[in-house]
Design a protein around this motif. Structure first.
Motif, short mmCIF file in Angstrom:
data_model
loop_
_atom_site.label_atom_id
_atom_site.label_comp_id
_atom_site.label_asym_id
_atom_site.label_seq_id
_atom_site.Cartn_x
_atom_site.Cartn_y
_atom_site.Cartn_z
N GLU A 49 5.37 -3.80 -7.77
CA GLU A 49 4.10 -3.95 -7.57
C GLU A 49 3.62 -5.53 -7.79
O GLU A 49 2.93 -6.22 -7.13
N GLY A 50 4.12 -5.94 -8.95
CA GLY A 50 3.87 -7.26 -9.39
C GLY A 50 4.34 -8.36 -8.58
O GLY A 50 3.87 -9.44 -8.14
N PRO A 63 10.23 -4.28 -3.29
CA PRO A 63 8.91 -4.23 -3.27
C PRO A 63 8.34 -3.90 -2.08
O PRO A 63 7.18 -3.37 -2.22
N ARG A 64 8.80 -4.14 -0.95
CA ARG A 64 8.07 -3.84 0.34
C ARG A 64 8.09 -2.38 0.71
O ARG A 64 7.41 -1.86 1.35
N LEU A 114 4.96 -0.44 0.28
CA LEU A 114 3.96 -0.69 1.44
C LEU A 114 4.40 0.19 2.68
O LEU A 114 5.56 0.74 2.69
N ASP A 115 3.75 -0.11 3.61
CA ASP A 115 4.14 0.41 5.45
C ASP A 115 4.58 -0.90 5.91
O ASP A 115 4.10 -1.77 5.62
N PRO A 116 5.44 -0.65 7.05
CA PRO A 116 5.93 -1.71 7.76
C PRO A 116 4.58 -2.58 8.50
O PRO A 116 4.87 -3.79 8.51
N PHE A 152 6.87 -17.61 7.36
CA PHE A 152 7.12 -16.74 6.24
C PHE A 152 7.43 -15.25 6.70
O PHE A 152 6.84 -14.49 7.43
N ALA A 153 8.64 -14.91 5.79
CA ALA A 153 8.94 -13.29 6.34
C ALA A 153 9.43 -12.76 4.80
O ALA A 153 9.85 -13.43 4.02
N THR A 154 9.56 -11.65 4.78
CA THR A 154 10.15 -10.89 3.63
C THR A 154 11.51 -10.37 4.38
O THR A 154 11.79 -10.37 5.36
#
Length: 236
Positions: free
Chosen positions: A49-50, A77-78, A81-83, A101-103
């Protein structure tokens, strides 16, 4: 081809993202790395989460360095979340900082779409609760999951500790289909050393967090299309 400049964000103890991305980016892009803050004493979920919460500060950590692409090279970390949340935040970060930017998870989504893949087998070194979240995430992203293979190091589930030999042995023992599309979760698990062995004499497509991240970053940093080659399991 002109050289690009890629910013990479990694967790502090990740041992694999930088070596693998260095190899994958090759001479086509320079890599500049910033590590998330160390926060000792926190449970894994709190650390993850951090990392999500720290994204804006991490993007600012490059100062005035002009980047052509910026990627968060960690997927764990992702999965909290949801997509749609993941995609929306990437769009906001791109607009806010003026750089694509992307994860790692968004890079995987785009790679899956690029290849026209319908169904995947997930190989996960994460703790069971995080593997469950990963499976839920990819299903919510519209991916059909053919199966989930948990893999573990000798001491337990740990992406940073599983060796290439342990990974290769467990995938081989699973007898996945010869034409399977296999997604190796976690940028912290060493995957490049096993791709040749696991992809030999079959028609598998092998995707990893770092491979997809490098493909996405090169596409933006060089300003030219980069082909993600199914048979060769590499960006070209």
């Amino acid at each position: 081809m002109s050289r690009g400049r890629v910013g990479v964000l990694v967790p502090p103890a990740n041992p694999s993202a930088e070596p693998e991305l260095t190899r994958l980016l090759g001479s086509r892009a320079d890599m500049h790395v910033s590590r998330f803050p160390v926060r000792p004493g926190l449970a894994l979920a709190e650390r993850l989460e951090g990392y999500n919460a720290a994204l804006p500060a991490m993007a600012r950590s490059f100062g005035d360095l002009a980047l052509d692409a910026l990627i968060m090279a960690c997927d764990g970390p992702r999965y909290l979340l949801d997509p749609d949340e993941d995609l929306d935040e990437c769009e906001r970060m791109s607009e806010r900082f003026g750089v694509p930017f992307a994860t790692a998870t968004v890079a995987v989504m785009e790679a899956i779409e690029h290849l026209g893949v319908d169904e995947v087998h997930i190989v996960s070194p994460f703790q069971p609760w995080l593997t469950e979240l990963a499976e839920r995430f990819w299903k919510a992203a519209g991916m059909r999951i053919a199966g989930v293979l948990p893999v573990r190091a000798q001491g337990g589930f740990s992406p940073y500790d599983i060796t290439p030999a342990e990974l290769a042995d467990q995938v081989k023992q699973a007898n996945l289909p010869r034409d399977a599309v296999i997604l190796f979760a976690s940028s912290g698990m060493a995957t490049l050393p096993v791709l040749g062995t696991l992809g030999a004499a079959n028609d598998r497509t092998l995707l990893t967090s770092n491979l997809c991240s490098a493909w996405w970053a090169l596409s933006r940093a060089t300003g030219r299309p980069v082909t993600l080659n199914r048979s060769a399991r590499r960006a070209s």
